[in-house]
Design an enzyme around this catalytic site. Structure first.
Site, short mmCIF file in Angstrom:
data_model
loop_
_atom_site.label_atom_id
_atom_site.label_comp_id
_atom_site.label_asym_id
_atom_site.label_seq_id
_atom_site.Cartn_x
_atom_site.Cartn_y
_atom_site.Cartn_z
CG ASP A 192 16.21 61.85 11.91
OD1 ASP A 192 17.13 61.81 11.06
OD2 ASP A 192 15.48 60.87 12.15
CG HIS A 329 23.75 57.32 12.03
ND1 HIS A 329 23.47 56.08 11.48
CD2 HIS A 329 22.64 58.09 11.79
CE1 HIS A 329 22.25 56.11 10.95
NE2 HIS A 329 21.73 57.31 11.12
C1 HEM Z 1 16.60 55.05 15.73
C2 HEM Z 1 17.42 54.95 14.69
C3 HEM Z 1 18.05 56.13 14.03
C4 HEM Z 1 18.39 57.35 14.54
C5 HEM Z 1 18.26 57.83 15.99
C6 HEM Z 1 18.96 58.11 13.46
C7 HEM Z 1 19.43 59.42 13.60
C8 HEM Z 1 19.94 60.17 12.55
C9 HEM Z 1 20.41 61.52 12.68
C10 HEM Z 1 20.37 62.35 13.97
C11 HEM Z 1 20.88 61.91 11.47
C12 HEM Z 1 21.53 63.25 11.14
C13 HEM Z 1 20.59 64.27 10.61
C14 HEM Z 1 20.17 64.07 9.18
O1 HEM Z 1 20.97 64.26 8.26
O2 HEM Z 1 19.02 63.69 8.98
C15 HEM Z 1 20.70 60.81 10.57
C16 HEM Z 1 21.05 60.80 9.23
C17 HEM Z 1 20.88 59.72 8.40
N1 HEM Z 1 20.42 58.48 8.73
FE1 HEM Z 1 19.76 57.90 10.54
N2 HEM Z 1 18.97 57.36 12.34
C18 HEM Z 1 18.41 56.14 12.62
C19 HEM Z 1 18.22 55.09 11.77
C20 HEM Z 1 18.68 55.05 10.48
C21 HEM Z 1 18.61 53.87 9.62
C22 HEM Z 1 18.03 52.51 10.01
C23 HEM Z 1 19.18 54.23 8.43
C24 HEM Z 1 19.40 53.39 7.21
C25 HEM Z 1 19.82 52.14 7.25
C26 HEM Z 1 19.56 55.63 8.53
C27 HEM Z 1 20.08 56.38 7.51
C28 HEM Z 1 20.42 57.71 7.60
C29 HEM Z 1 20.90 58.49 6.48
C30 HEM Z 1 21.06 58.02 5.04
C31 HEM Z 1 21.19 59.75 6.97
C32 HEM Z 1 21.74 60.94 6.19
C33 HEM Z 1 23.26 60.89 6.17
C34 HEM Z 1 23.84 62.02 5.35
O3 HEM Z 1 23.48 62.13 4.19
O4 HEM Z 1 24.65 62.77 5.89
N3 HEM Z 1 19.26 56.08 9.78
N4 HEM Z 1 20.14 59.75 11.26
#
Ligand code: HEM
Length: 466
Positions: A192, A329
């Site tokens: 993450d 996601h």
């Molecule tokens: C427990 C809850 C969550 C988990 C397990 C999770 C997990 C992840 C993972 C594994 C990634 C891909 C790796 C990375 O690029 O950092 C990611 C990307 C991302 N997540 Fe989450 N996330 C969660 C909650 C959220 C929430 C609540 C938001 C916003 C509303 C969010 C927004 C984002 C964004 C903006 C990215 C980058 C996407 C990109 O630019 O490709 N995440 N998340």
């Protein structure tokens, strides 16, 4: 004697921490911007202390004399020779600013109303919220970070003694970098923090990284279009969410529902199923570049692991889910080429960190969560309605997003919310991408949170404690 105090080190696959030289040459006021915003304290263990102010006058004295001088700036955290033993950042809710007698309007409606009044936008109820987050009585949060967890408690009790009865800690959350090879991975097991926006004039963008004007994240910086009091320049709104993760239940769902795939074992099919929900393999490798097999070398390479946009030669972006599902996601929260011509203002800087213990053998055997764990989600932006709130409301919870596809994409399985109703999504079966899959349960359960303003350090003593 330690040569330096904390060690903020790079984690595999994540963008490198900006160097001290890079930070020193920035046009942003890096001595005034709190460290978590630009450098990220999520690479260290953390303690979040949510507090209520009982005695504003006494609290202000301690805020000015004891806290303001030790708030860790971006410049300080970027340099090993100036990193403190325990880094401290502080942020205030609207009711906290009001308690301090600050009447200036920061012009952010979501912040002013408080997160508990944002339930409709977030698609949830308070049924699963931590009681302290229900209401608007949390006035602020102190973020402590250190590579040595025992020092966090010591610093917390020092603060307790310092503040005396002028504040009460109404909720606290201890968050830790996961052990060994899982460092940098969230609780479901995925790396993450890979894809973060680069701020123009501050970061050296990596291939595929979105580049935004600093005013998208930092209040009062270049191209922040909102009128703010001058003292707020250099601050940022912090959306905090305590997101519980039902890891054994998530893993069971993967195994029980993994679509068939000739030649793959059950474990491989379950991994592919999970990777399609996230849009990346657990190693961080994007499925847009590695659609059927994990590629850990790609996942660990920041020069390649974010360099994709969902387009492919001879492929139609309106119907092709052979690489990444529309509902993944990472595609829901950053649609890349799905939205051509859109200004990249709907973006956040994330500094979330896992909390709670590792999954126990009993939980694995029974496929049942018995201990609280999840993500202490921290997102910084200059406008909550364009940042966190927008990503959750308009994209993740919206079954028709991304638009102009041959099929309604459905929910973001990881974070999409529908007030606990069964959710439906498509694209998770690579061989039958328009088939709807029903998701009977939330694997990420909101325990609530609050919206805060992380002020510029100069304003803490001169405005907030004045
Ligand atoms: C427990 C809850 C969550 C988990 C397990 C999770 C997990 C992840 C993972 C594994 C990634 C891909 C790796 C990375 O690029 O950092 C990611 C990307 C991302 N997540 Fe989450 N996330 C969660 C909650 C959220 C929430 C609540 C938001 C916003 C509303 C969010 C927004 C984002 C964004 C903006 C990215 C980058 C996407 C990109 O630019 O490709 N995440 N998340």
């Amino acid at each position: 004697m330690r040569a330096h105090d904390i060690t903020l080190s790079d984690l595999a696959g994540l963008p490198p921490i900006p160097s001290a030289a890079q930070v020193a040459s920035a046009t942003l006021p890096v001595d005034d911007i709190q460290g978590d915003i630009l450098i990220g304290m999520h690479k260290l263990n953390q303690l979040f202390l949510f507090f209520t102010i009982n005695d504003p006058a006494t609290f202000k004295t301690h805020l000015a004399n004891d806290i303001a001088p030790i708030v860790a700036s971006a410049a300080q955290l970027s340099n090993v020779s100036t990193q403190p033993l325990v880094a401290l950042n502080i942020a205030f809710s609207q009711t906290g600013l009001t308690a301090l007698g600050v009447t200036d309007n920061l012009n952010d409606a979501a912040f002013s109303a408080g997160q508990v009044n944002d339930l409709t936008n977030l698609g949830e109820t308070t049924d699963t919220w931590v009681p302290a987050f229900i209401g608007t009585s949390i006035h602020g949060v102190i973020l402590l970070a250190s590579d040595d967890s025992s020092l966090l408690e010591q610093q917390a009790s020092f603060l307790d003694t310092t503040f005396g009865g002028s504040v009460t800690t109404v909720h606290q959350l201890e968050a830790t970098v996961r052990p060994g090879a899982e460092a940098g991975h969230e609780k479901f097991g995925f790396v993450d923090g890979i894809s973060q926006p680069a701020l123009n004039g501050f970061h050296d963008p990596l291939p595929g990284q979105i580049v935004v004007d600093p005013g998208v994240i930092i209040v009062g910086a270049t191209n922040d279009p909102i009128a703010r009091p001058a003292w707020a320049t250099g601050g940022s709104f912090l959306a905090f969410r305590q997101l519980q993760q039902l890891v054994p239940e998530f893993n069971k769902f993967m195994v029980d529902n993994a679509p068939p795939f000739e030649g793959k074992t059950l474990a491989q099919r379950a991994n592919l199923f999970g990777a399609r929900m996230v849009g990346r393999w657990k190693s961080g490798a994007p499925i847009d570049l590695a659609p059927l097999e994990d590629d850990p070398v790609l996942g660990a390479d920041p020069m390649r692991n974010n360099n994709f946009d969902f387009t492919h030669p001879d492929s139609d972006i309106t119907s092709d889910q052979s690489h990444c599902p529309f509902s993944a996601h990472i595609r829901k929260v950053r649609p890349r080429a799905d939205l051509t011509g859109a200004a990249p203002t709907n973006t956040i800087l994330r500094s979330g960190i896992p909390f709670g213990p590792e999954v126990s053998d009993d939980e694995t055997a029974s496929n049942t969560t018995t201990q609280l764990r999840g993500l202490a989600f921290v997102a910084y932006q200059a406008q909550i309605a364009k940042g966190f709130q927008f990503l959750q409301r308009a994209w993740s919870n919206n079954v028709n997003f991304p638009p102009r596809k041959n099929v309604a994409p459905g929910f973001d399985v990881i974070i999409g919310q529908a007030k606990n109703a069964t959710r439906s999504t498509v694209g998770l079966d690579v061989n039958n991408p328009t088939a709807a899959i029903s998701i009977p349960q939330q694997f990420v359960v909101s325990n609530g949170g609050e919206y805060f303003f992380s002020p510029p350090i100069s304003a803490i003593a001169s405005v907030l404690a004045a």
